[in-house]
Write an enzyme that holds these catalytic residues in place. Structure first.
Site, PDB file in Angstrom:
ATOM      1  N   HIS A  98      11.407  26.759  27.618  1.00 37.26           N
ATOM      2  CA  HIS A  98      10.374  26.857  26.589  1.00 37.26           C
ATOM      3  C   HIS A  98      10.730  27.994  25.624  1.00 37.26           C
ATOM      4  O   HIS A  98      11.283  29.022  26.041  1.00 37.26           O
ATOM      5  CB  HIS A  98       9.003  27.104  27.237  1.00 37.26           C
ATOM      6  N   GLU A 168      10.040  20.994  20.198  1.00 36.21           N
ATOM      7  CA  GLU A 168       8.964  21.866  19.743  1.00 36.21           C
ATOM      8  C   GLU A 168       9.457  22.800  18.627  1.00 36.21           C
ATOM      9  O   GLU A 168      10.110  23.811  18.918  1.00 36.21           O
ATOM     10  CB  GLU A 168       8.469  22.728  20.902  1.00 36.21           C
TER      11      GLU A 168
END
Ligand code: PGA
Length: 257
Positions: A98, A168
């Protein structure tokens, strides 16, 4: 998980502040998940809540996963959680790479090592990628390609089959929906991601990977992004904690076939 279904991942990050609140969020998510026909939901609470939440009954389309794990097996790694510890709790899914972990110093090499370790332990990783800025010259595409290449390099082909990648764009993370990427740009980027995977692993593997979109997904843009964004689901951050908001996102995605 059945890959025909869409997938929504709820990344709670370092929230909420109490187990009681975590149970509340779990329960409203569970209630909506049980009504969904075409969608699976993967909750990623802080790891300290995994065990208590895993004890609560849940529908078959609701899964629990970890936001991170160490790539190391065991030993002197203060504050880390190993893949075997997760496995021992019955946790099968792990988010890897992430952008908030990368911002804390996790590089592509570590991400690659984690992916290898997660696969080898028989767990299922979700790989996060994304650029921090976009420009007209398209350097962000080169960045993405490098990130993909260095994250998946050396992985066995069998592991790549059906692999889930969450795209993302960092510049939109945590923003309101109006600042999310538009579906046309998402669509193009997803094609680019698949093409890049194809260059490293072949077209057959590229056609089998599942790409999700994350960053500023809210109830207002969820339907549009799933209809036109060429993605098979979402990774939702802030909106996944909200009782009014998250069920709307789940219902919106489930209504699109
Ligand atoms: P956001 O976060 O939905 O709050 O933009 C997404 C993420 O960082 O996973």
């Amino acid at each position: 998980m059945k890959s025909k279904k869409k997938l929504v991942i709820a990344n709670w990050k370092m929230n909420p502040s109490s187990l009681e609140e975590a149970k509340n969020i779990f329960n409203f998510t569970k209630k909506t998940a049980s009504l969904l026909k075409n969608t699976e939901v993967l909750l990623l609470p802080p790891s300290i809540y995994l065990q208590p939440l895993s004890k609560i009954d849940r529908p078959k389309n609701l899964f629990l996963g970890a936001q991170n794990s160490s790539a190391e097996e065991k030993g002197a790694f203060t504050g880390e959680i190993s893949i075997s510890m997760l496995k021992d709790l019955g946790i099968k899914f792990v988010l890897v790479g992430h952008s908030e972990r990368r911002a804390m110093g996790e590089d592509n090499k570590t991400v690659n090592k984690k992916l290898q370790a997660v696969f080898e332990a028989g767990l299922i990783p979700v790989l996060c990628i994304g650029e921090s800025v976009r420009d007209r010259e398209g350097t962000h595409l080169e960045f993405l390609k490098e990130q993909i290449k260095n994250s998946i390099t050396g992985l066995q082909k069998k592991y790549m089959v059906g692999m889930t990648i969450a795209y993302e764009p960092i510049w939109a993370i945590g923003k309101p929906y109006k600042e999310a990427m538009n579906p046309t740009d998402i669509h193009e980027t997803v094609l680019f991601i698949k093409k890049s995977v194809g260059e490293f692993f072949g077209k057959d593997i590229a056609s089998l990977i599942r790409v999700l979109y994350g960053a500023a997904v809210e109830s207002q843009n969820a339907k549009e992004v799933i209809e036109y964004g060429n993605v098979e689901g979402f990774l939702v951050g802030h909106a996944s904690l909200k009782k009014e908001e998250f069920p709307l996102i789940l219902k919106a995605i489930d209504s699109v076939r």
